[in-house]
Design a protein around this motif. Structure first.
Motif, PDB file in Angstrom:
ATOM      1  N   ARG A   1       1.230  10.619  10.922  1.00 31.66           N
ATOM      2  CA  ARG A   1      -0.095  10.272  11.432  1.00 31.66           C
ATOM      3  C   ARG A   1      -0.825  11.534  11.890  1.00 31.66           C
ATOM      4  NH1 ARG A   1       1.099   5.977  14.016  1.00 31.66           N
ATOM      5  NH2 ARG A   1       2.094   7.049  15.748  1.00 31.66           N
TER       6      ARG A   1
ATOM      7  N   THR B   1      -6.744  16.259  -2.747  1.00 31.44           N
ATOM      8  CA  THR B   1      -7.872  16.947  -2.133  1.00 31.44           C
ATOM      9  C   THR B   1      -8.736  17.606  -3.205  1.00 31.44           C
ATOM     10  OG1 THR B   1      -8.502  18.620  -0.503  1.00 31.44           O
ATOM     11  CG2 THR B   1      -6.563  19.083  -1.841  1.00 31.44           C
TER      12      THR B   1
ATOM     13  N   ILE C   1      -0.488  14.152  -1.380  1.00 29.31           N
ATOM     14  CA  ILE C   1      -1.780  14.331  -0.729  1.00 29.31           C
ATOM     15  C   ILE C   1      -2.735  14.850  -1.801  1.00 29.31           C
ATOM     16  CG2 ILE C   1      -3.045  15.432   1.150  1.00 29.31           C
ATOM     17  CD1 ILE C   1      -0.274  15.961   2.482  1.00 29.31           C
TER      18      ILE C   1
ATOM     19  N   TYR D   1       0.092   9.547   0.928  1.00 32.32           N
ATOM     20  CA  TYR D   1       0.614   8.461   0.099  1.00 32.32           C
ATOM     21  C   TYR D   1       2.130   8.610  -0.008  1.00 32.32           C
ATOM     22  CZ  TYR D   1      -4.237   7.745  -1.159  1.00 32.32           C
ATOM     23  OH  TYR D   1      -5.591   7.494  -1.109  1.00 32.32           O
TER      24      TYR D   1
ATOM     25  N   LYS E   1      -5.533  12.077  -8.969  1.00 32.08           N
ATOM     26  CA  LYS E   1      -5.073  11.009  -8.091  1.00 32.08           C
ATOM     27  C   LYS E   1      -4.690   9.731  -8.836  1.00 32.08           C
ATOM     28  CE  LYS E   1      -6.385   8.397  -3.985  1.00 32.08           C
ATOM     29  NZ  LYS E   1      -7.416   8.228  -2.948  1.00 32.08           N
TER      30      LYS E   1
ATOM     31  N   SER F   1       0.841  -1.183   0.000  1.00 29.02           N
ATOM     32  CA  SER F   1       0.000   0.000   0.000  1.00 29.02           C
ATOM     33  C   SER F   1       0.881   1.239   0.000  1.00 29.02           C
ATOM     34  CB  SER F   1      -0.894   0.006   1.232  1.00 29.02           C
ATOM     35  OG  SER F   1      -1.520   1.249   1.381  1.00 29.02           O
TER      36      SER F   1
ATOM     37  N   GLU G   1      -0.092   3.910   1.131  1.00 27.65           N
ATOM     38  CA  GLU G   1      -0.459   4.656   2.325  1.00 27.65           C
ATOM     39  C   GLU G   1       0.446   4.279   3.494  1.00 27.65           C
ATOM     40  OE1 GLU G   1      -4.746   4.571   3.039  1.00 27.65           O
ATOM     41  OE2 GLU G   1      -4.920   3.968   0.947  1.00 27.65           O
ATOM     42  N   ARG G   2       1.223   3.244   3.336  1.00 29.46           N
ATOM     43  CA  ARG G   2       2.195   2.816   4.341  1.00 29.46           C
ATOM     44  C   ARG G   2       3.558   2.784   3.680  1.00 29.46           C
ATOM     45  NH1 ARG G   2      -1.509  -1.966   6.438  1.00 29.46           N
ATOM     46  NH2 ARG G   2      -2.955  -0.669   7.582  1.00 29.46           N
TER      47      ARG G   2
ATOM     48  N   SER H   1      -1.794  13.736   8.846  1.00 33.09           N
ATOM     49  CA  SER H   1      -2.966  13.178   8.165  1.00 33.09           C
ATOM     50  C   SER H   1      -4.252  13.475   8.937  1.00 33.09           C
ATOM     51  CB  SER H   1      -2.782  11.671   7.985  1.00 33.09           C
ATOM     52  OG  SER H   1      -3.902  11.116   7.330  1.00 33.09           O
ATOM     53  N   THR H   2      -4.202  13.297  10.252  1.00 29.65           N
ATOM     54  CA  THR H   2      -5.375  13.570  11.088  1.00 29.65           C
ATOM     55  C   THR H   2      -5.733  15.052  11.050  1.00 29.65           C
ATOM     56  OG1 THR H   2      -4.836  11.725  12.558  1.00 29.65           O
ATOM     57  CG2 THR H   2      -6.296  13.426  13.438  1.00 29.65           C
TER      58      THR H   2
ATOM     59  N   GLU I   1      -6.888  14.159   5.440  1.00 35.42           N
ATOM     60  CA  GLU I   1      -6.650  13.494   4.154  1.00 35.42           C
ATOM     61  C   GLU I   1      -5.627  12.379   4.332  1.00 35.42           C
ATOM     62  OE1 GLU I   1      -8.356  14.152   1.506  1.00 35.42           O
ATOM     63  OE2 GLU I   1      -9.138  16.168   1.874  1.00 35.42           O
ATOM     64  N   LYS I   2      -5.688  11.383   3.457  1.00 36.72           N
ATOM     65  CA  LYS I   2      -4.695  10.313   3.450  1.00 36.72           C
ATOM     66  C   LYS I   2      -3.384  10.828   2.880  1.00 36.72           C
ATOM     67  CE  LYS I   2      -7.788   6.386   2.899  1.00 36.72           C
ATOM     68  NZ  LYS I   2      -8.163   5.267   2.037  1.00 36.72           N
TER      69      LYS I   2
END
Length: 173
Positions: free
Chosen positions: A19, A53, A51, A30, A112, A2, A4-5, A22-23, A27-28
């Motif tokens: 982390r 959006t 990121i 990448y 994206k 992923s 995302e990790r 993102s919070t 938004e996630k």
């Protein structure tokens, strides 16, 4: 894997930073680039993130608030991905105390799929290219026997990207 990790283990401070970012922005994030390959060198390599959006202006303001930065530090970028022109914004963030060096790119959500597909090509390089990249990084980061310009040229050559895929422009122009 992923995007995302990260493939490589981040330090606890780096994990907390990404982390919390993102919070805060909602938004996630990448990860792409060397953080997703074996040529990443902890404490030397930067961490590239994308990121996406629907409201880039609002997101840039949130990022600036989080990293205590100014909007003018984001540069407009233009990417050429398979003949498609992609517009975004990019900044570099450094926190020497927590050993965080991040290149933060922001794109409209509509880009994206195209951007993430292109990033996968940079992640999944043949093993021989990754080994060459690692050697070049060792020569640059640990032995300081090549300049930053030669380092960048060698990276582009190894990655078969002799043409520059993006241009960073001053946001005020």
């Amino acid at each position: 894997m992923s995007m995302e990790r990260s493939y490589n283990k981040l330090t606890e401070e780096q994990q907390d930073f990404f982390r919390n970012l993102s919070t805060f922005i909602g938004e996630k994030i990448y990860f792409y680039g060397s953080i997703q390959r074996i040529d990443y060198i902890q404490g030397k390599s930067d961490i590239d993130i994308d990121i996406f959006t629907n409201d880039t202006s609002n997101l840039i303001q949130k990022i600036c608030t989080f990293i205590d930065s100014e909007k003018h530090q984001f540069k407009k970028t233009i990417l050429n991905i398979n003949g498609k022109v992609i517009y975004g914004l990019k900044t570099f963030y450094t926190n020497k105390i927590d050993n965080i060096k991040a290149e933060i790119s922001v794109f409209n959500q509509s880009y994206k799929d195209v951007v993430l597909k292109d990033r996968l090509e940079v992640i999944y390089l043949p093993l021989y290219k990754v080994i060459f990249l690692y050697i070049v990084k060792i020569l640059y980061y640990h032995f300081s026997i090549i300049s930053i310009d030669i380092y960048r040229q060698m990276k582009r050559l190894i990655m078969n990207s002799s043409e520059i895929k993006f241009i960073a422009l001053d946001i005020n122009n």
